[in-house]
Design a protein around this motif. Structure first.
Motif, mmCIF file in Angstrom:
data_model
loop_
_atom_site.group_PDB
_atom_site.id
_atom_site.type_symbol
_atom_site.label_atom_id
_atom_site.label_comp_id
_atom_site.label_asym_id
_atom_site.label_seq_id
_atom_site.Cartn_x
_atom_site.Cartn_y
_atom_site.Cartn_z
ATOM 1 N N GLY A 384 0.822 -1.292 0.146
ATOM 2 C CA GLY A 384 -0.017 -0.048 -0.032
ATOM 3 C C GLY A 384 0.861 1.294 -0.085
ATOM 4 N N ASN A 385 1.861 1.211 0.804
ATOM 5 C CA ASN A 385 2.690 2.308 0.949
ATOM 6 C C ASN A 385 3.462 2.813 -0.166
ATOM 7 O OD1 ASN A 385 3.501 4.278 2.720
ATOM 8 N ND2 ASN A 385 5.580 3.480 3.044
ATOM 9 N N GLU A 386 4.120 1.617 -1.082
ATOM 10 C CA GLU A 386 4.544 1.973 -2.422
ATOM 11 C C GLU A 386 3.881 2.792 -3.188
ATOM 12 O OE1 GLU A 386 7.205 1.746 -3.834
ATOM 13 O OE2 GLU A 386 6.761 1.539 -5.860
ATOM 14 N N GLY A 387 2.512 2.667 -3.364
ATOM 15 C CA GLY A 387 1.607 3.341 -4.128
ATOM 16 C C GLY A 387 1.833 4.988 -3.924
ATOM 17 N N LYS A 388 1.600 5.208 -2.472
ATOM 18 C CA LYS A 388 1.612 6.388 -1.939
ATOM 19 C C LYS A 388 2.975 7.025 -2.235
ATOM 20 C CE LYS A 388 3.357 7.798 1.732
ATOM 21 N NZ LYS A 388 3.552 7.948 3.255
ATOM 22 N N THR A 389 4.239 6.409 -1.956
ATOM 23 C CA THR A 389 5.544 6.657 -1.994
ATOM 24 C C THR A 389 5.821 7.176 -3.459
ATOM 25 O OG1 THR A 389 6.046 5.549 -0.248
ATOM 26 C CG2 THR A 389 7.925 6.328 -1.511
ATOM 27 N N ALA A 390 5.463 6.295 -4.386
ATOM 28 C CA ALA A 390 5.539 6.652 -5.835
ATOM 29 C C ALA A 390 5.091 7.893 -6.327
ATOM 30 C CB ALA A 390 5.220 5.319 -6.645
ATOM 31 N N TYR A 391 3.869 8.043 -5.925
ATOM 32 C CA TYR A 391 3.084 9.387 -6.098
ATOM 33 C C TYR A 391 3.914 10.570 -5.632
ATOM 34 C CZ TYR A 391 -0.115 12.975 -6.245
ATOM 35 O OH TYR A 391 -0.728 14.378 -6.363
ATOM 36 N N MET A 392 4.421 10.483 -4.347
ATOM 37 C CA MET A 392 5.031 11.607 -3.649
ATOM 38 C C MET A 392 6.562 11.849 -4.304
ATOM 39 S SD MET A 392 3.082 12.774 -1.591
ATOM 40 C CE MET A 392 3.891 13.983 -0.657
ATOM 41 N N GLU A 393 7.050 10.741 -4.971
ATOM 42 C CA GLU A 393 8.287 10.779 -5.519
ATOM 43 C C GLU A 393 8.111 11.176 -7.174
ATOM 44 O OE1 GLU A 393 10.338 7.260 -4.557
ATOM 45 O OE2 GLU A 393 10.765 7.960 -2.515
ATOM 46 N N ARG A 394 6.825 11.256 -7.433
ATOM 47 C CA ARG A 394 6.602 11.493 -9.021
ATOM 48 C C ARG A 394 7.251 10.431 -9.993
ATOM 49 N NH1 ARG A 394 4.142 15.286 -7.153
ATOM 50 N NH2 ARG A 394 4.385 17.494 -7.065
ATOM 51 N N ARG A 395 7.140 9.199 -9.636
ATOM 52 C CA ARG A 395 7.582 8.203 -10.368
ATOM 53 C C ARG A 395 6.363 7.028 -10.386
ATOM 54 N NH1 ARG A 395 8.193 3.813 -6.958
ATOM 55 N NH2 ARG A 395 8.639 4.312 -4.812
#
Ligand code: 2NE
Length: 406
Positions: A384-395
């Protein structure tokens, strides 16, 4: 099942104690023994007669009862062998004799009587009355119609309807305060379980204050009526922590519905339950009908509503309306004991289970509650966290390392 085992063993005991030179396998006696033992010894099991019957057929020979004196020794031995074989067949399905069997589990004190690793590890909880501290919500406003308390050092909140002179009937203001207190207990992460009760020993709650009934609900300080108890019912159902109704005296009318929407109900032995609506020109066709029907079955629910009778605590327990009945002087002790047993268990498990048990009856709202719990748990995972982190890192998210489980 336990009945069957115990009854069989009793039968065997008698048969074996008669073994030896004077062995008289009087199967009539065996049958009688079954009938006498079953209902008296283990009354909580309603199917004991079925057991008795099948035992009877298993053990009873087609021929008349054995009378060794009147039989030729060959016949006697033949019958003895038959009976021995039958007894052995039964004994293969038996557990050890009764004194080594675990005792029958009673609802509230099972852990005191079972000696296994489960009970050794989890042990007993105390039933000491906690030190209750007056609580308030974030508004800081004082409560007038309720008492709101939290147990010192423990995850228990207690909300008491405080209108004993009206048998704890509620007015709109009472409900507003109850909603505030329940909201606070929900948001307070130190609280794991909430007790709802009424002040005094005469009533848990007698429903809406009839003196305040108007053409559009119940009106107290406003010039329009409200039925805000319905909001409270929904709030209790959806609150992700168990709510226990602690009932002394009357739980009638809208007060009866309130105990029904709670997760558990513990009653004093003088408690009285019932709906009065059809006598006072009212009804609850929402949770008051549907949850009742779920608890006691549609026939009994119709009886309760159509006849508007009152029921004793013992009757209520028997029909599945409440969880247990205790003497009045033990009511709070028993209730806090149940609270303590709950709060030592996994809060997430309790939360999801409450939602799950309500889900079918609550339709889309119930489904949403369970779904919300799934999301809540998923947010705590790496996936779940990977989705949020990717969004925040613009990747783009990389979910490839997460298993696609069978
Ligand atoms: C609860 C019961 C059976 C108790 O009887 P008893 O004999 O022990 O007490 P008594 O004398 O009836 O009551 C003591 C005082 O409390 C008041 C009474 O009027 C009495 O006042 P005083 O004469 O001393 O001044 N009281 C009790 N219950 C009240 C109530 N609900 N509203 C206003 N005053 C109340 C007996 O009191 C009784 O039958 N109470 C009425 C139960 C009832 O019918 N409740 C309403 C059902 S409808 C409802 O709750 C509802 C709904 O159907 C749908 C939506 C929302 C609410």
């Amino acid at each position: 099942m336990i009945i069957a085992i115990r009854t069989c063993w009793k039968v065997l005991t008698v048969v074996e104690s008669n073994s030896g030179s004077n062995w008289v396998p009087t199967l009539v006696k065996v049958e009688t023994l079954c009938i006498i033992l079953s209902p008296n010894t283990w009354p909580p099991f309603p199917n004991c007669h079925t057991t008795t019957l099948s035992l009877h057929f298993l053990l009873n020979p087609p021929s008349p009862p054995l009378q060794p004196a009147s039989m030729a020794s060959g016949d006697h031995e033949k019958q003895l062998i038959t009976v021995t074989r039958r007894v052995a067949a039964v004994s293969n399905h038996l557990l050890p004799p009764p004194h080594t069997l675990p005792p029958i589990i009673s609802s509230s004190n099972c852990s005191t009587s079972i000696n296994d690793s489960y009970h050794r590890i989890h042990g007993e909880v105390s039933n000491n009355i906690p030190v209750w501290k007056t609580a308030c919500d974030e508004s800081g406003k004082e409560f007038t119609d309720i008492i709101y308390e939290k147990a010192e050092g423990e995850a228990i909140a207690k909300i008491t309807i405080n209108r004993p002179e009206r048998r704890n009937a509620f007015r709109p203001h009472t409900i507003k305060e109850l909603i505030r207190a329940f909201d606070d207990a929900r948001d307070d992460s130190t609280i794991g379980v909430i007790i709802l009760t009424g002040k005094g020993t005469k009533a848990f709650c007698s429903g809406g204050d009839q003196a305040l009934r108007s053409g559009d609900g119940y009106a107290d300080f406003e010039n329009f009526g409200r039925l805000n108890v319905l909001d409270l019912q929904v709030q209790i159902r959806r609150l992700p922590k168990p709510v226990i109704a602690m009932v002394a005296g009357y739980a009638v009318g809208g007060g009866h519905v309130l105990h029904m929407v709670c997760d558990l109900t513990i009653a004093s032995d003088h408690a009285i339950f019932g709906q009065t609506g059809p006598k006072v020109g009212s009804f609850d066709a929402g949770y008051g009908s549907s949850i009742m029907s779920r608890l006691v079955g549609p026939k009994k629910a119709r009886e309760m509503w159509f006849l508007a009778r009152f029921y004793t605590a013992q009757e209520a327990e028997k029909m599945g309306l409440i969880n247990t009945v205790v003497p009045l002087e033990k009511l709070e002790q028993e209730t806090v004991k149940w609270c303590r047993e709950i709060i030592r268990n996994s809060p997430t498990a309790i939360r999801v289970l409450k939602a799950a048990i309500n889900a079918v009856d609550d339709g889309h709202a119930g489904h949403q509650e369970v779904g919300g719990n799934a999301t809540l748990i998923f947010y705590g995972t790496e996936e779940g966290n990977e989705g949020k982190t990717a969004y925040m890192e613009r990747r783009p998210p990389n979910f490839s390392r997460f298993p696609r489980r069978p």
